[in-house]
Design a protein around this motif. Structure first.
Motif, PDB file in Angstrom:
ATOM      1  N   THR A   1      -2.580  -0.794  -6.558  1.00 44.76           N
ATOM      2  CA  THR A   1      -3.000  -0.402  -5.216  1.00 44.76           C
ATOM      3  C   THR A   1      -3.243  -1.684  -4.428  1.00 44.76           C
ATOM      4  N   GLN A   2      -3.192  -1.546  -3.105  1.00 48.41           N
ATOM      5  CA  GLN A   2      -3.206  -2.766  -2.307  1.00 48.41           C
ATOM      6  C   GLN A   2      -4.498  -3.564  -2.470  1.00 48.41           C
TER       7      GLN A   2
ATOM      8  N   ASN B   1       0.842  -1.191   0.000  1.00 49.80           N
ATOM      9  CA  ASN B   1       0.000   0.000   0.000  1.00 49.80           C
ATOM     10  C   ASN B   1       0.883   1.249   0.000  1.00 49.80           C
TER      11      ASN B   1
END
Lengths: 320, 598
Positions: free
Chosen positions: B401-402, B365
């Motif tokens: 993105t995470q 992240n």
């Protein structure tokens, strides 16, 4: 005496040779070289390779070594990759800065340490002695970078008594008295903070030597002869107590040119210590090897000087 | 203050610094604790780029500038030999570059010289501004335009600027090898005009760094030996300048002093506003305290990792801007073939499965990293073209993105399964999979950041260890990468992009600095499109950039992680200071509105 010195000097030659080989190999063993990380990607690797070749970095180590030591004997340490100036010129300029700073530091150290150590020893267990002992513990315990930052913070920024960076202001003209005093102004704060902590060892030695000497037979003899106390201390005790200090003196001379990395970094003072770290970080080989070699030789000379001083102060250790 | 910055490697963080503010006693320690809990963050896009002081500049004001670095400057003041960012920063007030630029760093008219490119004839024309004079009163002529090429192309040249841009000039290689006395492709048309003939033309030529952007005073240096140029007085003590200021004094490694160039007005119509500028080297450990004591007007190269400790300094305004750089994760997939001078992909490499690389990207992240580790001064990087190149950055690409579930699924589907139940997946053949991650030392965040990445990768079932067992210093790090050390599978590096966004020099088949060693025909094609003649058309260029960014995102041979921002503390008495990367004559305009700092 002269024979001893001569013998020592001759002995130094193989020492220096072995030292220089070590230095050279160790510098070579560091990963990367001055061209790692410096070159931009628009550059053809062949051009970089050519620069390595031109700098002689591709030759086998013994060829590089012989070339390097051959030139070094003539005082030519090559050109710095980073500064693009002859190494001797860079070191010379920085060394001058460091010598000024170290000289003031040494003077201040002895100015503080000698009286404190002697009187603390003479008046053992008095309040003065206790204060000195506390100060001594303090200066032993406090790391130099904390203390230097503190002095810079208080006397440099808060009180604004001293300049906070550099070795000289940009607006003074070289060679004038204003220039000299400006330089002095710049080195005072770093010198004080260095000296304040450097006194620890000297005071400790002096104090315990004086205390020790007070109970020695020759002191008792002198006293029983009716020599006044003051004279006992200045003539008999001081000379004996200063032995360990004298043995340090030679090394102090080495210290004069090696400088202090921490102090020079914190006070932004361009001396040898800072040059040393910078050149290691950026793999400026020619500067690194030249510096270590010079410092190594200085250490050898320092040891010799220490021994000579010792033999002057203490006739007992003169070797035939 | 256009930074004369070419593509280069930069450290992940600035060197470790011990801050004066750290010894402020309990009160401060408490404050700091609180700050960490709430995570103070900054949004650099909301920070001003120009000083807000609207008062008029006073006459004969002086400006004190700090340059924050823990080493001394090298003092190579002419751009032909200058090779680090500090030297080019301190030379700023005198080094006005030849060309002004637009927001995408393309050259435009209005600078000290104008640039025109004839794409078909492959000839560029450079025309000097009228009445341009060196600070010794001599006119700047086309001799001075040609001279840098003669210096850099010379066989005895000791600097690092002889690169592709120079070898692309007709006749340059012959000159460099000593076969020709002049560079046949460079011609002087008249006193103010020079033409350059190129072997190949591509859109990169239009960027500010596309051709050499400085003139060199031939009348003063014509008898100097190129080999010893580095120790010449004009290089180190009293360089000539056609810019707004001229060096009046240098204290080696410590400070540099400027006074106005009295001939500047003749070409640019107005005098510089200050009577003196002093730039002094200040150690990072004491700069915050120096600002509190109001010792400087401007602090260049200010470290950002301790931003909260100085952002509210009384009397100062914080300017912010995006850096032309990004941090990324690279995956080693092959080797550099020295003889063929090209990258060779190894299809059996540990990291050659796209799914594995993508999974590693989805595991982390980066926005949180930017917030927690960098006070919000860094943020998730979505593509390999930083947002600072507004026309080329593709904002439709969302980047990684995470999403740990997705990461786990990617691994599972690709055949990475935990067969022995130790919590870590095995590779497709059922053998233990250990990934070696290399990261640079430096700064307080380096270790916790590496730990964080390893932790997150562990969460999706990947066994990642630090290569060599610890962080690696800058020089060793790039030494290992460039030599394809088999002990590294994944690495965290950073690139400074310079003013030319073309990625070919970093990711092309023949790029030695393509350290992941990834190559594919598709990639070649897309990169060619960016550098093709078609891309002189800005629409086609934009499209070519987008397609490559999309491809890089999907293939994930490197995954961009963070875009960086930089901060500049400026005292409130400073006027007309515009920190835009594309500002052309910022030093000529800057002034102060009061005698004393506020």
């Amino acid at each position: 005496m002269w024979k001893t010195i001569l013998r020592r000097i001759i002995l130094m030659i193989p020492q220096v040779i072995i030292l220089s080989i070590f230095i050279f190999l160790l510098a070579q063993a560091m990963p990367g070289d001055p061209f790692t990380g410096l070159i931009n990607p628009n550059m053809d690797p062949a051009v970089i390779e050519k620069m390595r070749e031109a700098a002689g970095l591709n030759d086998p180590w013994h060829i590089q070594y012989i070339r390097w030591i051959g030139n070094a004997i003539h005082g030519d340490f090559g050109t710095s990759f980073l500064y693009k100036l002859p190494v001797a010129e860079i070191i010379g300029e920085r060394a001058l800065n460091t010598i000024w700073l170290s000289l003031l530091t040494v003077i201040l150290t002895y100015l503080i340490a000698l009286p404190l150590g002697l009187f603390a020893g003479r008046y053992q267990n008095s309040w003065f002695d206790k204060v000195v002992v506390v100060y001594n513990f303090f200066s032993f315990a406090v790391p130099i970078f904390i203390f230097a930052l503190l002095t810079l913070f208080i006397f440099g920024y808060r009180l604004d008594w001293f300049p906070t960076t550099g070795s000289v202001s940009s607006d003074v003209v070289k060679g004038t008295t204003a220039y000299f005093f400006d330089k002095l102004h710049h080195i005072t704060l770093p010198a004080i903070s260095q000296a304040f902590l450097a006194t620890a060892v000297t005071i400790q030695y002096l104090r315990s030597e004086v205390i020790d000497a007070k109970t020695q037979d020759f002191v008792r003899t002198a006293r029983s002869k009716g020599v006044p106390t003051n004279k006992v201390f200045t003539r008999h005790i001081f000379r004996n107590a200063s032995l360990p200090i004298a043995s340090q003196l030679g090394y102090e001379i080495t210290g004069l040119i090696s400088g202090s990395v921490v102090i020079e970094k914190i006070f932004g003072y361009p001396g040898i210590g800072k040059l040393f770290i910078d050149s290691i970080v950026q793999r400026d080989y020619t500067v690194i090897t030249a510096l270590i070699l010079i410092l190594g030789i200085a250490t050898l000379i320092g040891t010799l000087l220490s021994d000579i001083i010792m033999s002057i102060v203490d006739p007992r250790i003169r070797i035939q | 203050m256009k930074k004369k910055q070419v593509l280069g490697m930069i450290t992940v963080a600035t060197m470790a610094t011990l801050m004066l503010t750290a010894c402020g006693g309990n009160q401060k320690a408490d404050d700091k604790g609180k700050g960490n809990k709430e995570t103070q963050t900054e949004d650099v896009s909301k920070m001003p780029i120009k000083v807000s002081n609207t008062k008029k500049a006073i006459k004969d004001g002086t400006l004190d500038v700090a340059i924050v670095t823990d080493s001394s400057f090298q003092g190579l003041l002419m751009p032909e030999l200058s090779q680090d960012a500090i030297d080019s920063s301190i030379a700023g007030p005198m080094q006005q570059t030849l060309f002004a630029t637009d927001k995408d760093f393309k050259m435009v008219d209005g600078g000290a010289a104008d640039f025109k490119l004839d794409e078909d004839k492959k000839i560029a024309t450079v025309t000097l501004r009228e009445n341009l004079k060196w600070s010794d009163g001599e006119p700047v002529t086309s001799d001075d335009l040609v001279f840098p090429y003669e210096i850099i192309g010379d066989k005895d040249y000791t600097g690092v600027r002889y690169d592709e841009r120079f070898r692309n000039i007709v006749g340059m290689e012959e000159y460099h090898e000593g076969k020709a006395d002049t560079i046949s492709g460079i011609k002087q048309v008249d006193d103010r005009t020079m033409t350059i003939e190129f072997k190949e033309v591509n859109p990169s030529l239009l960027q500010a760094s596309g051709i050499w952007e400085a003139a060199a005073p031939k009348h003063a240096l014509k008898d100097a030996s190129i080999k010893d140029l580095a120790s010449h007085d004009l290089m180190r003590k009293s360089p000539l300048s056609y810019g707004p200021y001229v060096v009046s004094k240098v204290v080696n490694g410590e400070s540099i002093e400027y006074t106005p160039n009295k001939y500047y007005k003749e070409a640019f119509g107005e005098d510089p506003k200050l009577s003196k500028i002093t730039i002094t080297v200040v150690n990072p450990s004491s700069i915050v305290e120096a600002l509190k004591a109001k010792k400087y007007d401007i602090a260049l190269s200010m470290p950002t990792d301790n931003f909260p400790t100085y952002k509210d300094t009384e009397g100062y305004e914080m300017l912010g801007r995006e850096e032309m750089s990004y941090t990324y994760l690279g995956f080693k997939m092959g080797k550099w073939d020295k003889d063929k001078k090209e990258n060779v992909l190894d299809s059996n490499a540990k990291m050659s499965d796209k799914n594995l690389r993508q999974a590693m990207g989805y595991a982390i992240n980066n926005d949180e990293v930017g917030q927690k580790f960098y006070n919000g001064l860094r943020r998730n990087a979505t593509t390999l073209i930083p947002t600072v190149f507004k026309s080329y950055h593709d904002s439709d690409i969302k980047g990684y993105t995470q999403d740990k579930e997705k990461a786990k699924k990617l691994l599972k589907d690709a055949g990475y399964k935990d067969k022995d139940g130790d919590g870590f997946v095995e590779d497709k053949d059922g053998k233990k999979l250990t990934i070696k991650f290399a990261s640079m030392s430096g700064g307080e965040t380096a270790q916790p950041l590496a730990d964080y990445y390893i932790q997150e990768w562990k969460d999706i079932g990947l066994n990642v260890e630090l290569a060599t067992g610890r962080l690696i210093d800058f020089q060793s790090f790039y030494d290992k990468l460039q030599n394809d050390d088999p002990g590294i599978d994944v690495y965290q590096g950073a690139w400074s992009t310079g003013m030319d966004p073309s990625p070919t020099g970093l990711y092309g088949r023949h790029a030695a600095f393509n350290m992941s060693r990834f190559v594919s025909e598709e990639n070649d094609k897309l990169l060619e499109a960016i550098d093709s003649k078609d891309s002189f058309d800005s629409k086609k260029q934009k499209k070519a950039f987008s397609e490559w960014q999309e491809y890089a995102y999907k293939e994930a041979f490197v995954i961009p992680t963070l875009y960086r921002s930089e901060v500049l503390p400026v005292n409130k008495r400073v006027t007309d200071f515009d920190w835009k990367t594309t500002s052309y004559d910022v030093w000529a305009k800057v002034g102060v509105s009061d005698k004393e700092r506020q």
